[in-house]
Design an enzyme around this catalytic site. Structure first.
Site, PDB file in Angstrom:
ATOM      1  N   HIS A 180       0.829  -1.214   0.000  1.00  0.00           N
ATOM      2  CA  HIS A 180       0.000   0.000   0.000  1.00  0.00           C
ATOM      3  C   HIS A 180       0.865   1.267   0.000  1.00  0.00           C
ATOM      4  CE1 HIS A 180      -3.049  -3.047   0.773  1.00  0.00           C
ATOM      5  NE2 HIS A 180      -2.274  -3.474   1.773  1.00  0.00           N
TER       6      HIS A 180
ATOM      7  N   GLU B 226      -1.943   0.271   8.143  1.00  0.00           N
ATOM      8  CA  GLU B 226      -1.091  -0.810   7.636  1.00  0.00           C
ATOM      9  C   GLU B 226       0.053  -0.277   6.771  1.00  0.00           C
ATOM     10  OE1 GLU B 226      -2.909  -3.572   4.919  1.00  0.00           O
ATOM     11  OE2 GLU B 226      -0.962  -4.512   4.550  1.00  0.00           O
TER      12      GLU B 226
ATOM     13  N   HIS C  59       3.167  -7.035   4.516  1.00  0.00           N
ATOM     14  CA  HIS C  59       1.805  -6.596   4.785  1.00  0.00           C
ATOM     15  C   HIS C  59       1.392  -6.971   6.203  1.00  0.00           C
ATOM     16  CE1 HIS C  59       0.125  -5.592   0.678  1.00  0.00           C
ATOM     17  NE2 HIS C  59       1.287  -6.151   0.356  1.00  0.00           N
TER      18      HIS C  59
ATOM     19  N   GLU D 280       2.123 -11.695   5.620  1.00  0.00           N
ATOM     20  CA  GLU D 280       1.098 -10.994   6.395  1.00  0.00           C
ATOM     21  C   GLU D 280       1.525 -11.162   7.851  1.00  0.00           C
ATOM     22  OE1 GLU D 280      -1.348  -9.194   5.300  1.00  0.00           O
ATOM     23  OE2 GLU D 280      -1.910  -9.905   3.292  1.00  0.00           O
TER      24      GLU D 280
HETATM   25 ZN    ZN Z   1      -1.938  -5.233   2.834  1.00  0.00          ZN
END
Ligand code: ZN
Length: 287
Positions: free
Chosen positions: A80, A117, A170, A250
């Site tokens: 992102h 995030e 992430h 993640e």
């Molecule tokens: Zn993400």
């Protein structure tokens, strides 16, 4: 879209798991440095404090920390970006790498106290970069700062073409606040034939060592993603576009109170960064 049952590419890698785990556990425990391959935690201090032979007028031989990743290039993709929210650009459709399209990018998730995030991913990536560079690696990032828009997901794989591997960083966000723990995503091969390629197998291996490194750092896998927290997916455009071994980490669940507390603290972020660095190092130079 989580093809969590797609184990074809992971079969051979799973067969290697005991070997990989043994290798990681013996060589990658944080703080349990192997003097042959690991620099001291603080090479500058270590070098400065070492007793120097008294050779007047000359620079004493340096006792520099080993740089085991010299000559290696690591691509890091902090997921992102800080400018994505409110940008129309990120809804543009781009090639998903599997014959379809998807949004250029998304805003990502956040903790319940609005720690975003994109900021977490960015800060962890910077720390991973620092750790890898200390060991001699060259590190390239998919974005320059945490204030821009994008890049689009198709570029987040392609930028790594000259690297030895790609790790996308992430944190997950689910409405189930009891969901907790990390998981690692590797690209699902198109079919059995592709599953047998070196690249698919190498990505699966990279995923395995990252999982092992997270467990070695006392981080637990999210049981929603299989017993070991490793899944293969076909819908991650960045991974689909990668021409080098690639995995997406993640790190945890941002809506979970415990995971969020770790993510929001510098010490906690260091745990994630060290685990990612250890996994990358194991992949590149582990036996
Ligand atoms: Zn993400």
């Amino acid at each position: 879209m989580g093809n969590t049952g797609a184990v074809l590419p992971l079969g051979p890698a799973h067969a290697l798991l005991p070997l990989l785990l043994a290798s990681v556990l013996s060589g990658c425990a944080l703080g349990a440095a192997d003097p042959q391959t690991r620099p001291s935690e603080n090479p500058r201090t270590a070098g400065a404090s070492a007793s120097t032979p008294g050779t007047p007028g000359t620079v004493p031989p340096t006792t520099e920390a080993p740089r085991p990743l010299e000559g290696r290039t690591v691509a890091l993709d902090p997921g992102h970006n800080g400018g994505n929210a409110g940008s129309a650009e990120i809804t543009r459709q781009v090639d998903d790498g599997r014959g379809g399209t998807k949004h250029c990018n998304t805003t990502g998730t956040a903790t319940n106290s609005d720690y975003a995030e994109h900021a977490f991913n960015w800060e962890v990536a910077l720390e991973v970069r620092e750790q890898l560079e200390k060991q001699g690696a060259s590190v390239v990032l998919s974005r320059d700062d945490d204030e821009g828009v994008g890049p689009c997901v198709d570029e987040r794989g392609a930028f790594a073409d000259d690297a030895d591997l790609l790790v996308s960083i992430h944190a997950n966000g689910t409405e189930d606040t009891s969901a907790q723990g990390f998981h690692v995503i590797v690209p699902e091969p198109l079919d059995d034939e592709v599953a047998a390629t070196d690249l698919a197998a190498d990505s699966a291996d990279l995923g395995e060592v990252l999982v092992a490194a997270f467990e070695d750092a006392d981080l637990s896998p999210n049981p929603a993603y299989g017993e070991d927290g490793l899944v293969a997916r076909s819908d991650i455009a960045g991974l689909n576009h990668a021409s080098v071994p690639a995995a997406m980490v993640e790190c945890g669940e941002m809506r979970n109170v415990e995971d969020a507390a770790r993510m929001e603290s510098p010490e906690g972020r260091s745990v994630y960064a060290s685990a990612i660095s250890a996994g990358i190092e194991e992949y590149l130079i582990g036996d």
